[in-house]
Scaffold this active site. Structure first.
Site, PDB file in Angstrom:
ATOM      1  N   THR A  61       0.810  -1.212   0.000  1.00  0.00           N
ATOM      2  CA  THR A  61       0.000   0.000   0.000  1.00  0.00           C
ATOM      3  C   THR A  61       0.842   1.261   0.000  1.00  0.00           C
ATOM      4  OG1 THR A  61       0.015  -0.166   2.389  1.00  0.00           O
ATOM      5  CG2 THR A  61      -1.894  -1.075   1.256  1.00  0.00           C
ATOM      6  N   GLY A  95      -7.500   2.853   2.033  1.00  0.00           N
ATOM      7  CA  GLY A  95      -7.279   1.516   1.473  1.00  0.00           C
ATOM      8  C   GLY A  95      -8.539   0.854   0.939  1.00  0.00           C
ATOM      9  N   GLU A  96      -9.670   1.206   1.505  1.00  0.00           N
ATOM     10  CA  GLU A  96     -10.877   0.441   1.187  1.00  0.00           C
ATOM     11  C   GLU A  96     -11.943   1.223   0.436  1.00  0.00           C
ATOM     12  OE1 GLU A  96     -11.360  -2.715   4.622  1.00  0.00           O
ATOM     13  OE2 GLU A  96     -10.304  -0.967   5.339  1.00  0.00           O
ATOM     14  N   GLN A 107      -3.880   3.406  -4.247  1.00  0.00           N
ATOM     15  CA  GLN A 107      -4.876   2.725  -3.416  1.00  0.00           C
ATOM     16  C   GLN A 107      -6.291   2.936  -3.947  1.00  0.00           C
ATOM     17  OE1 GLN A 107      -4.588   0.590  -0.520  1.00  0.00           O
ATOM     18  NE2 GLN A 107      -2.823   0.491  -1.850  1.00  0.00           N
ATOM     19  N   ARG A 153      -6.436  14.656   4.736  1.00  0.00           N
ATOM     20  CA  ARG A 153      -5.198  15.058   4.068  1.00  0.00           C
ATOM     21  C   ARG A 153      -4.559  13.851   3.401  1.00  0.00           C
ATOM     22  NH1 ARG A 153      -2.719  18.103   7.716  1.00  0.00           N
ATOM     23  NH2 ARG A 153      -3.554  19.908   6.645  1.00  0.00           N
ATOM     24  N   THR A 173       1.089   7.171  -3.699  1.00  0.00           N
ATOM     25  CA  THR A 173       0.596   5.911  -3.146  1.00  0.00           C
ATOM     26  C   THR A 173      -0.912   5.971  -2.893  1.00  0.00           C
ATOM     27  OG1 THR A 173       1.269   6.645  -0.941  1.00  0.00           O
ATOM     28  CG2 THR A 173       2.818   5.261  -2.147  1.00  0.00           C
ATOM     29  N   LYS A 218      -7.664  10.500   6.651  1.00  0.00           N
ATOM     30  CA  LYS A 218      -8.655   9.437   6.751  1.00  0.00           C
ATOM     31  C   LYS A 218      -8.103   8.224   6.002  1.00  0.00           C
ATOM     32  CE  LYS A 218     -12.619  12.613   6.942  1.00  0.00           C
ATOM     33  NZ  LYS A 218     -13.814  13.134   6.219  1.00  0.00           N
TER      34      LYS A 218
HETATM   35 MO1  MOS Z   1      -9.195  -4.729   5.436  1.00  0.00          MO
HETATM   36  S1  MOS Z   1     -10.646  -6.027   4.801  1.00  0.00           S
HETATM   37  O1  MOS Z   1      -9.897  -4.098   6.869  1.00  0.00           O
HETATM   38  O2  MOS Z   1      -7.896  -5.784   5.821  1.00  0.00           O
END
Ligand code: MOS
Length: 701
Positions: free
Chosen positions: A470, A661-662, A595, A585, A591, A658
């Site tokens: 990541t 990744g998701e 993501q 921010r 990177t 914040k």
């Molecule tokens: Mo992520 S599914 O919270 O590793």
């Protein structure tokens, strides 16, 4: 709230600090640590979905040259039971799902281990199994909580009455498929025991999203003090949640290494085995009801969710969560019901809860827009809440409206035809769609610690964090540099080892917030103690402290998709995806973009391609390889663009960040479904959107 970080390196697009090590191949992944003379493990898996192991005949396997041992439920060393049924590998003869580990071979080479595993004969007392999920099962049950500790059901007002008296309404059922996590690097564990019973210590080289959580779980099942276990995991080739919790293979490798007298045992899980024992996303069945006035303002919203879990261990995906918080409506309800089946236990997969849980509402909102004769962006603007509908708390920042308007502007939304199935380009129907994204800001203040050591003019910063690819080690380097007020080149960051200060899992898009806060705190404390000119060897380990939650905190986004559907074949192409996000921010644009684009790509893959096909007769996922479980490739993804709006939120953490990744996977599939509807007039409510679902004999007319 701690003082905000004065940023200099933060916000710049620093190249990945581990980039060179990775592209030159010197970065050791779990399977590549130089351990002397390892032995290799291969698992024997159950060929039935329910029953008991009555006998394991290992004679042919043990007769093979190079076989060191065969472990069975009848001879495996005992573990401490009662912590986590998933980790109780080879502790009983019970078979809970097809593909379960029922024996294991350890041999001199991987090839011998594999051949020997094929020679192990396992006999079963077979029982009838049941792997069929449906919303009308009479044995659906209400779990106590949904992942990780949310209320199972919520109710405000009377959404059913609101529905019955609504001017405009949508009542539809949406389904998402079963999906399997497929990080590039399959799961691998290398286990080595040192010392004998009284002094026993274990080293695990593992591919994990959290060395400390993994250590603690393994310590519990082996009844060891956590300090006697070291977990090393400096590089991880993706996880998406599947490496967020330990699975049976980790324990199995350690169990087998008990038998090899100090020799390391390597268990490299195969791609096929990843469809059996490293978790997956449950399929969901979601009944959405929206009620609104003629102006599109919601009066009621409900999502009643049915999903599955395993009979031997519960995991309840929190699919109803976004419905609790996304839009204003006086009458609201969410429920979750589970079917306990003869299947492996589902687990985390990128945005558990939010990912499937924004599919149904965001398609339903598109259907409501149509019912109201409103533009779907405008419908969302009209239902923006002033406070968090779930908790009543004010939002720290909520820039969903800005994401929608900025996205609409960039995408050219204003020229979109009002009527669906109105644009044809040669053999293709063309349409566009929109959907919202959200992901909560999850924080565990004080959960992490970090160390700072000054040596030879450089600062070594250590924390047991994980970088799954990541970029977390890069952004932590930037954060450390700013907190110490030095250049990034003066910082050496070390992660992925329980010998470093404790850190929580890389999960819930909270890694950077938790670890970064600890790094900032430790750096400030180091400076407080030693000043700007430390002496060689000065060292300090520190942690951040907690704060009270006075705000509802989440990241938001708006995703726009263009879909083209072939009039003759129903083939679906998505030439264009645009996501505009509000994620606090951005610490490193390079990177961060990766993501967000990665999440959107995974969402496109979910929309068009991915689905684990569970054969109800045999109880296993038949498309358990890359030939048949199709993940979007470059050719499937012509243009994915991620942007963000500036957001200055002082309530989050010292970095003002914040999680990123998701959120990228949240809403993408709905935007594509909505675009396919706009293109063709065909409303798909069941993922994935395969050709047969859009293809009608009259599509070309
Ligand atoms: Mo992520 S599914 O919270 O590793």
């Amino acid at each position: 709230m701690t003082e905000p970080l004065r940023t200099r390196a933060v916000g710049t697009d620093l190249e990945r600090v581990d980039g060179w090590a990775k592209v030159t191949g010197v970065a050791p992944y779990a399977d590549e640590h130089p351990v002397p003379n390892p032995a290799y493990l291969q698992a024997v898996q159950s060929t039935v979905a329910r029953g008991r192991v009555t006998e394991v005949d290992a004679r042919a396997a043990t007769a093979l040259d190079g076989v060191l041992t065969v472990l069975t439920p009848f001879n495996a060393p005992p573990l401490r039971l009662g912590h986590d049924a998933e980790l109780e590998v080879l502790q009983s003869d019970a078979v809970w799902f097809r593909g379960q580990i029922v024996a294991a071979v350890v041999a001199e080479t991987p090839e011998i281990a594999r051949q020997a595993a094929d020679l192990v004969r396992v006999s079963f007392d077979v029982r009838p199994h049941d792997v069929t999920l449906s919303a009308d099962r009479d044995d659906l049950y209400k779990p106590e909580v949904v992942n990780p500790r949310h209320p199972t059901d919520t109710l405000t007002g009377d959404p059913d009455s609101a529905f019955d008296s609504a001017d405009r309404a949508v009542d539809a059922t949406y389904t998402t498929a079963m999906y399997h996590n497929n990080p590039m690097e399959p799961h691998t564990t290398v286990a080595v025991w040192h010392g004998d019973d009284d002094t026993a210590a274990l080293t695990l080289y593992d591919s994990t999203q959290g060395v400390h959580p993994l250590r603690d779980a393994v310590a519990a099942v082996f009844d060891l003090a956590p300090e006697r276990i070291r977990v090393v995991s400096p590089y991880v080739g993706g996880g998406f949640g599947s490496k967020g919790r330990p699975h049976a293979h980790v324990v199995l490798a350690a169990l087998a290494a008990r038998r090899t007298e100090g020799r390391a045992v390597t268990f490299a899980v195969s791609r096929r085995q990843m469809f059996s024992f490293v978790g997956y996303r449950t399929p969901t069945i979601q009944r959405m009801r929206l009620s609104a006035g003629t102006d599109g303002r919601l009066t009621g919203i409900s999502n009643d969710v049915v999903e599955l879990t395993a009979r031997f261990k519960e995991f309840a995906e929190q699919t109803g969560l976004p419905t609790r918080t996304m839009y204003a409506a006086p009458h609201r309800r969410t429920t979750h019901r589970l079917a306990a089946l003869d299947v492996p236990v589902p687990s985390w997969m990128r945005a558990p809860g939010e990912c499937p849980g924004m599919f149904a509402p965001e398609v339903a909102m598109d259907e409501l827009a149509e019912a109201c004769g409103l533009d779907p962006v405008e419908l969302r603007l009209r239902n923006e809440p002033e406070r968090d509908p779930d908790t009543g708390l004010p939002f720290s920042t909520r820039n969903f409206v800005a994401c929608l308007t900025e996205g609409a502007r960039r995408f050219g939304w204003e020229s979109r035809p009002r009527v669906s199935r109105s644009t044809r380009d040669g053999d293709w129907w063309v349409g566009t769609g929109v959907a919202g994204s959200t992901y909560p800001v999850l924080r565990q203040p004080g959960s992490a610690a970090a160390s700072v050591r000054y040596r030879d003019g450089r600062y070594e910063v250590g924390i047991g964090a994980a970088d799954l690819g990541t970029g977390s080690s890069t952004v932590l380097t930037q954060i450390a540099a700013d907190a110490l007020d030095v250049a990034v080149d003066d910082v050496d960051l070390r992660i992925g080892d329980t010998a470093l200060p404790r850190a929580p899992v890389a999960g819930g898009s909270s890694g950077t917030a938790n670890w970064g806060s600890a790094v900032v705190a430790a750096a400030r404390q180091f400076r407080g103690k030693y000043g700007p000119d430390p002496a060689d060897g000065d060292e300090y380990t520190g942690s951040d402290d907690g704060g009270k939650k006075r705000f509802a905190m989440a990241a938001y986004g708006a995703q726009f998709a263009e879909a083209r559907v072939n009039v003759h074949t129903g083939e679906i192409r998505v030439p264009r995806l645009l996501g505009v996000f509000a994620v606090g921010r951005v610490i490193n644009p390079r990177t961060a973009r990766s993501q967000l684009v990665g999440g959107m790509t995974m969402g496109l893959s979910m929309a068009l391609h991915e689905a684990s096909v569970l054969d109800e007769r045999f109880g296993f996922v038949v498309n358990h390889d890359f030939a048949e479980y199709h993940i979007a490739t470059c050719a499937d993804v012509p243009s994915v663009e991620a942007r963000w709006i500036d957001e200055d939120d002082p309530h989050l953490n010292p970095m003002g960040s914040k999680g990123i990744g998701e959120i990228g996977i949240v809403g993408t599939a709905a935007a594509i479904v909505n675009a396919v509807h706009h293109a063709t007039g065909v409303r798909i409510r069941d993922l994935p959107i395969t050709n047969d679902k859009v293809f009608e004999p009259n599509l070309s007319m």
